[in-house]
Design a protein around this motif. Structure first.
Motif, short mmCIF file in Angstrom:
data_model
loop_
_atom_site.label_atom_id
_atom_site.label_comp_id
_atom_site.label_asym_id
_atom_site.label_seq_id
_atom_site.Cartn_x
_atom_site.Cartn_y
_atom_site.Cartn_z
N ALA A 118 0.86 -1.45 0.06
CA ALA A 118 0.12 0.04 -0.08
C ALA A 118 0.96 1.20 -0.01
N GLU A 119 1.87 1.12 0.79
CA GLU A 119 2.90 2.26 0.87
C GLU A 119 3.72 2.55 -0.44
N LEU A 120 3.99 1.55 -1.00
CA LEU A 120 4.52 1.57 -2.36
C LEU A 120 3.74 2.30 -3.57
N LEU A 121 2.49 1.78 -3.42
CA LEU A 121 1.43 2.19 -4.42
C LEU A 121 0.92 3.66 -4.10
N ASP A 122 1.27 4.07 -3.09
CA ASP A 122 1.05 5.47 -2.67
C ASP A 122 2.19 6.26 -3.20
N VAL A 123 3.39 5.93 -3.23
CA VAL A 123 4.52 6.51 -3.67
C VAL A 123 4.53 6.71 -5.31
N GLY A 124 4.07 5.88 -5.94
CA GLY A 124 3.72 5.94 -7.38
C GLY A 124 3.45 4.65 -8.01
N VAL A 125 2.46 4.57 -8.89
CA VAL A 125 2.08 3.38 -9.67
C VAL A 125 2.99 2.73 -10.61
N PRO A 126 3.16 1.31 -10.65
CA PRO A 126 4.11 0.75 -11.73
C PRO A 126 3.29 0.79 -12.97
N ALA A 127 4.32 0.47 -14.03
CA ALA A 127 3.63 0.07 -15.27
C ALA A 127 3.00 -1.14 -15.41
N VAL A 128 3.56 -2.19 -14.60
CA VAL A 128 3.36 -3.54 -14.67
C VAL A 128 3.32 -4.35 -13.12
N ILE A 129 2.27 -5.02 -12.84
CA ILE A 129 2.20 -5.67 -11.43
C ILE A 129 2.26 -7.24 -12.19
N ARG A 130 3.23 -7.85 -11.57
CA ARG A 130 3.41 -9.20 -11.87
C ARG A 130 3.42 -10.25 -10.74
#
Length: 281
Positions: A118-130
């Motif tokens: 959740a904290e990482l996604l708050d910093v910035g969304v990735p182009a790809v999640i695998r």
């Protein structure tokens, strides 16, 4: 690859063009990955023609992301220091607009992993999640109980969660399993069945695939998939699965990907084609 609202065949030669592009350009792929797979991921990237760097020191991660062509984040062996490294690198990568791949290893296993994601996604969304089925469902906030880093759900079970997560990040989600699913925020959907049961008998195959996705994201001309097709992900899945299948997975050093013996489609894929579907209404 064109999606025209019906099933289409994607031949191996089209996918091979991306591998050749990586070999020509040799992109620098910055990995902050787990301790178990660091060596394997680096070797897979080298074999594919990319240049891997494994850097996690706070003093340099932002600078490293500043010169890399892609960033791969893997939460397999979490530690507060490394989590902060990921946040610093992610912020730098998103500021530059380079592709970021997130591998949510073990998502759903512990509250700490869930908070970190959740904290990482708050910093910035990735182009790809695998990830595997359980990891994708957990990252998409679907109630699911995982078994450590192993999946308790199939890739098919996670398809709806993958679609929701792709919409959330406005990007691409890859779900690995017996049948792999790659879905994009615009509704496009690719399905691949090019794996082998041996791939479940060693560690690091999925993690190294995430690293390979990072390399292949750098050679796409469509903004690494945020506004284009899912072809790059088909390339990653097809390359990793097709080539691993022909190696000795029990002895990693003898696998074609790890040793660099990655051949042209006639040898690596045979006559197999990858089926892709367009899920848009």
């Amino acid at each position: 690859m064109h999606f025209m609202g019906h099933d289409v065949s994607l031949c191996a030669q089209e996918l091979w063009e991306d591998i050749e592009a990586v070999r020509r350009t040799g992109p620098l792929v910055h990995n902050i990955t787990n301790l178990v797979v660091m060596s394997l991921s680096a070797n897979v990237l080298l074999a594919a023609g990319a240049s891997p760097v494994m850097a996690h020191a706070h003093e340099e991660v932002a600078d490293m992301a500043g010169i890399a062509q892609a960033l791969v984040l893997n939460i397999g062996t979490l530690d507060p220091y490394w989590v902060e490294s990921m946040k610093l690198a992610l912020a730098a990568a998103r500021a530059r607009g380079i592709p970021v791949v997130l591998d949510p290893v073990g998502a759903g296993a512990t509250p700490y992993r869930n908070r970190t994601l959740a904290e990482l996604l708050d910093v910035g969304v990735p182009a790809v999640i695998r990830g595997n089925g359980s990891e994708i469902m957990s990252t998409a906030n679907t109630a699911i109980k995982t078994r450590g880093v192993d999946s308790s759900a199939s890739a098919d079970d996670a398809l709806d969660a993958a679609r929701a997560l792709a919409a959330r990040i406005a990007g691409t989600v890859c779900v690995s399993g017996a049948t792999d699913h790659i879905v994009h925020a615009d509704g496009r959907h690719a399905r691949l069945s090019n794996g082998h049961v041996w791939m479940t008998r060693i560690t690091g195959v999925g993690c190294s695939l995430s690293a390979l996705i990072g390399a292949l994201c750098t050679v796409q001309s469509n903004g690494y998939g945020l506004d284009g097709s899912c072809r790059r992900d088909c390339s990653c899945q097809g390359a990793a699965h097709g080539h691993w299948q022909h190696g000795c997975l029990v002895a990693r050093r003898r696998s074609p990907v790890a040793s660099g013996r990655v051949h042209r489609p006639t040898e690596a894929f045979g006559s197999r084609q990858l089926m892709c579907m367009d899920g848009r209404k």
